[in-house]
Scaffold this active site. Structure first.
Site: not given
Ligand SMILES: *Cc1c(COP(=O)(O)O)cnc(C)c1O
Length: 386
Positions: A127, A214, A243
């Site tokens: 994701f 990521d 986050k």
């Molecule tokens: C939550 C998440 C995103 C997206 O972050 P947003 O702040 O919602 O745009 C991207 N990559 C990972 C691994 C995530 O857990």
């Protein structure tokens, strides 16, 4: 009728206040927050130092724009680089935006090298966000559905499968980067084999690709190191995070080193709010708290304690397939779909999440006491025993 677009199926509860690991709803009921707004509030709710930092910065300056120097942003960038081995940072407002910056770094570098269709390898069950580029990068058909045409310039491979990447390397001369989560978050807390990231690093070195990690969810001490790649002896070329960095203030960061660090030049990218004085002051305070309270080590200890506790408490329960985790990214995988547990937990005063239909995901705050960790184990076990 709600005037909100129905992008979320919301639980029928609203929270009025929080403190540490607990939330209180508008009826005064208390909840143990084992989700922290999806790995955001790692320091818990209503943190006094963060509240004071926000108040002080708001009384001074909120925003000036990136047309001017921002000392808090400079300081945050240098601190993030020092702890990550990266050299430069671009600040955005979310995880998806941090990943957009990474994707643009890979593309501009590929184009400068004369690659006609710069292509990024992305992995199944990953994701990366909800913008058009990051939803394209995401390895989940449900996220794509209805938004075709997706972007070009991405190829897909299975997660935790080095041979598949080598096959692409042998056949696709347009590849410029691999984009990967060190541990799948939304994908269900999937931890790759030891050495996986090192093997990806080697393939990237052999092919002159960027390794782009990521760490939007895994970063900021959650897995027991500041970044999850630091469990292995490697450095990516690009690492994104968001986050936990702002503990609830919107901030995203794209860190890079070497050629990736200088790929973007004036005019190539930007953000009005990105890295403004307020969010950077708060993120600096988040780093202070992580350091002063050794929260990386604490996340590792708490994660072990909770995993051990859950294994013990759930032993012999045939509904349970596996308890796993890395630091405070924890999962209990069940044999059957268990979405109903989210509502049952809410009823019982516990906030959890279910991902991939049958995986209970726990992302508790890093500031738990041992007693709170044990209480969490008891609550989750009671929920699963039913
Ligand atoms: C939550 C998440 C995103 C997206 O972050 P947003 O702040 O919602 O745009 C991207 N990559 C990972 C691994 C995530 O857990």
């Amino acid at each position: 009728m709600s005037h909100l677009m129905q992008t979320y199926k919301r639980m029928p509860v609203a929270f009025a206040r929080g403190e540490g690991a607990y939330l209180e709803d508008t009826n005064g009921k208390r909840y143990f927050d084992a989700l922290t707004g999806i790995a955001v509030c790692g320091l818990g709710h209503a943190h006094p130092r963060l509240a004071a930092t926000i108040a002080a910065q708001a009384g001074n300056l909120l925003h000036t724009s990136n047309l001017y120097e921002i000392p808090e942003q400079e300081r945050l960038a240098s601190r993030l680089c020092e702890r990550s081995g990266m050299e430069r940072v671009f600040f955005a407002n979310s995880g998806a935006e941090a990943n957009e910056a990474a994707i643009k770094i890979a593309r501009i570098t590929g184009n400068q090298r004369g690659i006609k269709r710069p292509t990024i390898i992305v992995l199944d069950d990953s994701f990366h966000g909800r913008t058009m580029a990051t939803l394209t990068a995401t390895g989940n058909r449900k996220v794509h559905a209805g938004f075709e045409p997706l972007l070009t310039g991405f190829v897909r491979a299975p997660f935790n499968n080095v041979e598949a990447i080598k096959l692409i390397a042998a056949n696709n001369p347009d590849v410029v980067a691999i984009m990967a989560e060190p541990v799948l978050g939304e994908g269900g807390i999937v931890i790759p084999n030891p050495g996986y990231l090192a093997e990806l690093r080697q393939i990237c070195d052999d092919n002159n690709w960027f390794l782009m990690l990521d760490e939007v969810q895994t970063g900021n001490a959650r897995t027991g190191r500041y970044f999850a790649y630091q469990h292995e002896d490697i450095l990516p070329d690009v690492v994104t995070t968001a986050k936990g960095l702002g503990n609830g203030l919107p901030i995203g960061a794209c860190l890079a080193r070497g050629a990736a660090a200088t790929a973007l030049q004036p005019g190539n990218h930007g953000s009005t709010y990105g890295g403004n004085p307020l969010v950077c002051a708060v993120a600096n305070a988040v780093l202070d708290e992580i350091d002063e309270n050794q929260l990386e080590q604490r996340a590792a200890e708490l994660g072990e304690r909770i995993q051990t506790g859950l294994r013990e408490a759930l032993r012999g329960n045939n509904a349970v397939l596996e308890v796993r985790g890395k630091g405070l990214m924890l999962a209990v995988e069940l044999r059957e779909p268990c979405g109903h547990l989210v509502g049952q937990a809410l009823e019982a005063g516990l906030l959890i999440n279910v991902t991939q239909d049958s995986i209970v995901r726990l992302l508790p705050p890093l500031i738990l006491t041992n007693e709170e960790a044990d209480d969490l184990v008891a609550r989750v076990a009671a929920l699963i025993h039913g």
